[in-house]
Design a protein around this motif. Structure first.
Motif, PDB file in Angstrom:
ATOM      1  N   SER A 131      50.424   0.940  30.336  1.00 48.72           N
ATOM      2  CA  SER A 131      49.077   0.684  29.860  1.00 48.72           C
ATOM      3  C   SER A 131      48.476   1.989  29.345  1.00 48.72           C
ATOM      4  O   SER A 131      48.623   3.046  29.977  1.00 48.72           O
ATOM      5  N   THR A 132      47.804   1.941  28.205  1.00 48.33           N
ATOM      6  CA  THR A 132      47.170   3.143  27.663  1.00 48.33           C
ATOM      7  C   THR A 132      45.758   3.338  28.196  1.00 48.33           C
ATOM      8  O   THR A 132      45.152   4.381  27.971  1.00 48.33           O
TER       9      THR A 132
ATOM     10  N   GLY B  93      58.293   2.733  28.506  1.00 52.83           N
ATOM     11  CA  GLY B  93      57.449   3.858  28.894  1.00 52.83           C
ATOM     12  C   GLY B  93      56.169   3.943  28.087  1.00 52.83           C
ATOM     13  O   GLY B  93      55.610   2.931  27.644  1.00 52.83           O
ATOM     14  N   PRO B  94      55.660   5.178  27.866  1.00 52.80           N
ATOM     15  CA  PRO B  94      54.440   5.343  27.065  1.00 52.80           C
ATOM     16  C   PRO B  94      54.681   4.873  25.634  1.00 52.80           C
ATOM     17  O   PRO B  94      55.582   5.351  24.957  1.00 52.80           O
TER      18      PRO B  94
ATOM     19  N   HIS C  60      50.014  -9.409  24.274  1.00 49.12           N
ATOM     20  CA  HIS C  60      50.042  -8.278  25.204  1.00 49.12           C
ATOM     21  C   HIS C  60      49.425  -8.727  26.521  1.00 49.12           C
ATOM     22  O   HIS C  60      48.219  -8.974  26.602  1.00 49.12           O
ATOM     23  N   TYR C  61      50.257  -8.844  27.559  1.00 52.21           N
ATOM     24  CA  TYR C  61      49.799  -9.313  28.867  1.00 52.21           C
ATOM     25  C   TYR C  61      49.708  -8.128  29.822  1.00 52.21           C
ATOM     26  O   TYR C  61      50.713  -7.462  30.110  1.00 52.21           O
ATOM     27  N   ILE C  62      48.502  -7.862  30.331  1.00 50.42           N
ATOM     28  CA  ILE C  62      48.323  -6.751  31.260  1.00 50.42           C
ATOM     29  C   ILE C  62      48.961  -7.080  32.606  1.00 50.42           C
ATOM     30  O   ILE C  62      48.847  -8.203  33.103  1.00 50.42           O
TER      31      ILE C  62
ATOM     32  N   TYR D 126      50.881  -1.744  33.652  1.00 53.41           N
ATOM     33  CA  TYR D 126      51.864  -1.976  32.584  1.00 53.41           C
ATOM     34  C   TYR D 126      51.354  -3.074  31.659  1.00 53.41           C
ATOM     35  O   TYR D 126      50.380  -3.772  31.969  1.00 53.41           O
ATOM     36  N   VAL D 127      52.037  -3.225  30.524  1.00 55.80           N
ATOM     37  CA  VAL D 127      51.727  -4.300  29.583  1.00 55.80           C
ATOM     38  C   VAL D 127      53.035  -4.973  29.176  1.00 55.80           C
ATOM     39  O   VAL D 127      53.985  -4.292  28.767  1.00 55.80           O
ATOM     40  N   LEU D 128      53.088  -6.292  29.320  1.00 57.46           N
ATOM     41  CA  LEU D 128      54.224  -7.083  28.865  1.00 57.46           C
ATOM     42  C   LEU D 128      53.919  -7.548  27.437  1.00 57.46           C
ATOM     43  O   LEU D 128      52.965  -8.299  27.213  1.00 57.46           O
TER      44      LEU D 128
END
Length: 264
Positions: free
Chosen positions: A41-42, A16-17, A60-62, A48-50
Motif C-alpha cells: 500500500s502506498t 513489493g513497492p 485494487h482491493y486493500i 497491501y493491495v490485491l
C-alpha cells in the motif's frame, strides 16, 4: 479458466513497492481476467493491495494487516485470514467481483545501471562498480532492492546508487566513446562536504509518511526544508513548518538561495 498458481510461492505474486499506475499498466497489458499481483500500500505502511484484471478494468482491493495481542491477521472486505497465502487460496475458489484469481502477472525484466561504486556494507549486499548493469530481482523496500549481476550473484543494492538503463544510455556513452564523462559522487554526506550545514532544499516529490512514524516529515512539492543533517542511509534530517524530522534525500533538490524568512 482453472487457477493453477501456488499461493505459497510469494516471489510469483508479491511485487513489493509499486505504484497504482504501474500495476494498472502491467495488468492491462494482459488479455485475460483473473491475472493479479500483490503490492505494498502506498498510503499505509504494512498494508497491501490485491490488484486484479477484471473485465476491462483493474480492481485494487486493500488488504489491512492487523496486529492485536501478538497475533497478526489480514482483512480484505469482511473476510479475515491468518496470512496472505490463505487469502489468495480462498480467492482461487471464490469470485472477487467478476473473477477468481487465475495466475500472477508476469514479471517484466528491469535493467539498472550503476551511477556510483558501491562496496557493500553487509554480507547481504551486492557490491558493484559505476556503469555495471544489474537486473532487478525484487523491490523489497523504498531505498533497498534485491538485484542480480552478470555473474548471477544476488544481493541488496541501494536504490539511489542506480537508475533505469534506458535513462542512462546517452549519459554513459560519452565516457565510452572517449570523451571524459563528468565525475559523479555517491549521494552521501561527503558528496556535499563543500556545503556547511544547515543548507536548504526544495521538495521535488510529495510524500505522506506512515501515520505511525511520528518523526517523518510530510512533503509537498515546492516546500523548502532547512537541512540540518545528511545521513549516509539516505534519510536526511531537517526542519519544515516548525517541525524537525527525517525525509528521503531523493525527494528534494538542494538550493543555493536562502529563503527570505531565513535571512537574518
Amino acid at each position: 479458466m482453472t487457477s493453477t498458481f501456488d499461493p505459497d510461492d510469494k516471489n510469483s505474486w508479491y511485487f513489493g513497492p509499486m505504484s497504482r499506475q504501474d500495476a494498472n499498466d502491467l495488468l492491462m497489458s494482459e488479455s485475460e481476467g483473473g491475472i493479479f499481483l500483490v503490492r505494498d500500500s502506498t498510503s499505509i505502511q504494512g498494508d497491501y493491495v490485491l490488484c486484479v484484471r477484471e473485465d476491462s478494468k483493474v480492481s485494487h482491493y486493500i488488504i489491512n494487516k492487523i496486529v492485536e495481542d501478538d497475533q497478526t491477521v489480514f482483512r480484505i472486505g469482511d473476510q479475515m485470514f491468518s496470512d496472505l497465502p490463505s487469502l489468495l487460496n480462498f480467492y482461487k475458489l471464490h469470485y472477487l467481483d467478476t473473477t477468481p484469481l487465475i495466475r500472477p502477472a508476469p514479471r517484466r525484466v528491469e535493467k539498472l545501471v550503476a551511477k556510483y561504486d558501491f562496496d557493500g556494507r553487509d554480507d547481504e549486499d551486492l557490491p558493484f562498480k559505476k556503469g555495471e548493469v544489474l537486473t532487478v530481482v525484487t523491490k523489497d523496500e523504498e531505498q533497498w532492492w534485491t538485484a542480480r549481476n552478470a555473474l548471477g550473484q544476488t544481493g541488496s543494492i541501494p536504490v539511489p546508487y542506480v537508475q533505469k538503463l534506458e535513462e542512462t544510455d546517452s549519459r554513459t556513452s560519452a565516457g565510452v566513446n572517449g570523451s571524459p564523462a563528468a565525475k559523479d559522487s555517491p549521494p552521501k554526506p561527503k558528496a556535499n562536504a563543500q556545503r556547511a550545514l544547515p543548507v536548504f532544499a526544495r521538495v521535488n516529490q510529495s510524500r505522506i509518511p506512515n501515520v505511525f512514524d511520528k518523526t517523518a516529515l510530510t512533503l509537498e512539492v515546492g516546500d523548502t526544508i532547512k537541512v540540518i543533517k545528511m545521513n549516509i542511509n539516505g534519510q536526511w534530517e531537517g526542519e519544515l513548518n516548525g517541525k524537525v524530522g527525517h525525509f528521503p534525500f531523493t525527494h528534494v533538490d538542494l538550493v543555493d538561495a536562502v529563503p527570505d524568512n531565513e535571512k537574518r
